[in-house]
Design an enzyme around this catalytic site. Structure first.
Site, short mmCIF file in Angstrom:
data_model
loop_
_atom_site.label_atom_id
_atom_site.label_comp_id
_atom_site.label_asym_id
_atom_site.label_seq_id
_atom_site.Cartn_x
_atom_site.Cartn_y
_atom_site.Cartn_z
N ALA A 1 0.83 -1.21 0.00
CA ALA A 1 0.00 0.00 0.00
C ALA A 1 0.87 1.26 0.00
O ALA A 1 1.96 1.26 0.58
CB ALA A 1 -0.91 0.00 1.23
N PRO A 2 0.43 2.32 -0.67
CA PRO A 2 -0.88 2.49 -1.34
C PRO A 2 -0.97 1.91 -2.74
O PRO A 2 -1.99 2.05 -3.39
CB PRO A 2 -1.04 4.00 -1.37
CG PRO A 2 0.36 4.52 -1.46
CD PRO A 2 1.20 3.58 -0.65
N GLY A 3 0.11 1.27 -3.25
CA GLY A 3 0.01 0.54 -4.50
C GLY A 3 0.84 1.06 -5.65
O GLY A 3 0.79 0.48 -6.74
N CYS B 1 11.89 5.17 2.36
CA CYS B 1 11.84 6.57 1.93
C CYS B 1 12.34 7.47 3.06
O CYS B 1 11.75 8.50 3.36
CB CYS B 1 10.43 6.96 1.49
SG CYS B 1 9.14 6.59 2.69
#
Length: 472
Positions: A274-276, A399
């Protein structure tokens, strides 16, 4: 299930540490007290209490969870079947794409708009940690983190590009990132240097100007401004039954996908999907065997399913995609030596998001959790290495700028694996991959195992860390 059991499970859920974190992101300044009433911070108003909506949501989830059913056609090898009970007897559950409606309406987390003023508490924390890590470079990186981040457009090969979108791309002078970096598709090969110095050739999994059909290997097309300027595009809304034409995301998110180097008939696991965005990019790049897109969190899984349904045709979702909600650390027990490639886009500090967090309670909880993240990240990476086949590869990505969550995590896992002597793990040198993109990204030259995209004002992408490990 009896009503008293539902109340008991509901009570345990609401007061668990996980739900407190979820609720801290649901409300802007509110926190929960032990009497289940919202406690408001001074100077703020609140219209709706998240507690009532959370209770309704949980009751619906508890009463309808068992309705989920696998979506694969009979006769096809289905990885999802192994998640139902698990090889270790664990009670796990998976959810198909069409099963989202049976789960009842899951209330999306509310995102409150606020002025782009960074949190001084977080800035002070970053100054102490990253000032020591990056030295004189930190001031430039700091300025970039405080500036608006750049986004690019990943075009959807399964949808038609309208004349309006084509005109917008031309008027705003956006170009395909692979054209900017002079990478010419079929004619271009890049070398990933193995740890022992041997070189292996890999064809890039994209081709310019190929005919975009549902049955062709997809052409990865990602558009940015050639001078790394900020260009705004409207965020498309999810409309059931209609495929969106583009997906907004940072260009650095493509690098872990390219490093994974998915090939024909590969079985791929996106462990924290997620979020994909990365699952979507994987489906755009190559026609592989099966993608298992996993997300254990219900709220985030809903976003993942919406993303996949908004961009990928249903026939592909039915035959080539599994959506599961297993905790990532359990893949090593449930599916050992199953996948050809595994992407671990691990939960991390997410520096950009954290910097602008206005929830004081959430910030303090996150600062506490940050100390424990490397342990979780190492567990996920170990699980991925056990889940991948011998000869397969794992890409670990975050990230965040934090060395403790990047190189140090890879190093700790390599040491543990070498002690156990179960498998031989080699680090793949990605220098030649990153050389192709130096015109767009700025890379940290001091990483030991992976590559780190550093944000600067003239190239405000990232942060994005990624490392590739091969299991022998």
């Amino acid at each position: 299930m009896g009503s008293w059991k539902i109340q008991r499970k509901l009570h345990e859920y609401i007061y668990s540490a996980t739900s407190r974190r979820l609720l801290s992101t649901t409300c802007k300044y509110g926190v929960l007290t032990t009497d289940s009433s919202p406690k408001l911070c001074t100077g703020n108003t609140r219209i709706n209490s998240p507690v009532k909506s959370l209770k309704k949501t949980v009751v619906k989830l508890l009463s309808t969870e068992s309705l989920a059913a696998p979506i694969h056609p009979s006769g096809q090898q289905n990885v999802r079947d192994r998640f139902k009970t698990g090889q270790n007897g664990s009670n796990t559950e998976t959810v198909g794409l069409e099963d989202v409606n049976t789960l009842g309406p899951v209330e999306e987390r509310r995102e409150f708009k606020h002025s782009r003023v960074p949190s001084q508490l977080v800035l002070d924390h970053f100054d102490r940690q990253y000032g020591q890590q990056f030295g004189s470079e930190w001031s430039d990186i700091r300025a970039a983190l405080m500036a608006p981040k750049l986004n690019g457009l990943l075009l959807n090969n399964f949808a038609n590009v309208s004349s309006k979108l084509a005109t917008m791309l031309k008027e705003r002078r956006l170009q395909n990132i692979f054209d900017i970096c002079d990478i010419s598709g079929k004619n271009m090969q890049f070398h990933l240097n193995e740890a022992d110095g041997a070189e292996k050739d890999f064809d890039l999994p994209f081709e310019r100007n190929c005919k975009k059909t549902k049955d062709t290997d997809a052409n990865l097309q990602f558009y940015i401004h050639p001078e790394n300027r900020h260009v705004r595009f409207p965020k498309l809304k999810h409309v059931p039954g209609q495929l969106k034409s583009y997906f907004l995301q940072g260009a650095a998110s493509l690098l872990p996908v390219l490093a994974l180097d998915v090939q024909q008939d590969d079985s791929v696991l996106d462990m924290c999907a997620a979020p994909g965005g990365k699952s979507l990019a994987l489906l755009q790049t190559a026609k592989f065997g099966l993608l298992t897109s996993n997300e254990p969190d219900l709220w985030r899984k809903r976003r993942l399913v919406d993303t996949l349904q908004s961009f990928i045709p249903q026939e592909i979702l039915d035959t080539r995609v599994d959506v599961t909600k297993l905790s990532g650390v359990h893949f090593q027990d449930v599916t050992p030596n199953v996948f050809d490639k595994v992407l671990v886009d691990a939960p991390c500090s997410n520096d950009r998001s954290w910097l602008y967090n206005k929830n004081i309670v959430g910030m303090k909880m996150r600062m506490e959790d940050r100390r424990h993240l490397p342990e979780l990240q190492a567990s996920l990476l170990r699980s991925a290495l056990n889940a991948v086949k011998p000869g397969g590869s794992v890409v670990y990505a975050t990230c965040t700028l934090s060395q403790k969550e990047n190189d140090d995590v890879v190093e700790s896992v390599l040491k543990q694996v070498s002690k156990n002597n179960k498998s031989r793990i080699e680090v793949t040198n990605l220098n030649n991959l990153t050389k192709n993109f130096q015109q767009v990204f700025r890379f940290d030259s001091l990483t030991r195992y992976g590559q780190l995209v550093l944000p600067y004002l003239d190239a405000n992408w990232g942060p994005m860390y990624f490392a590739k490990l091969k299991k022998n």
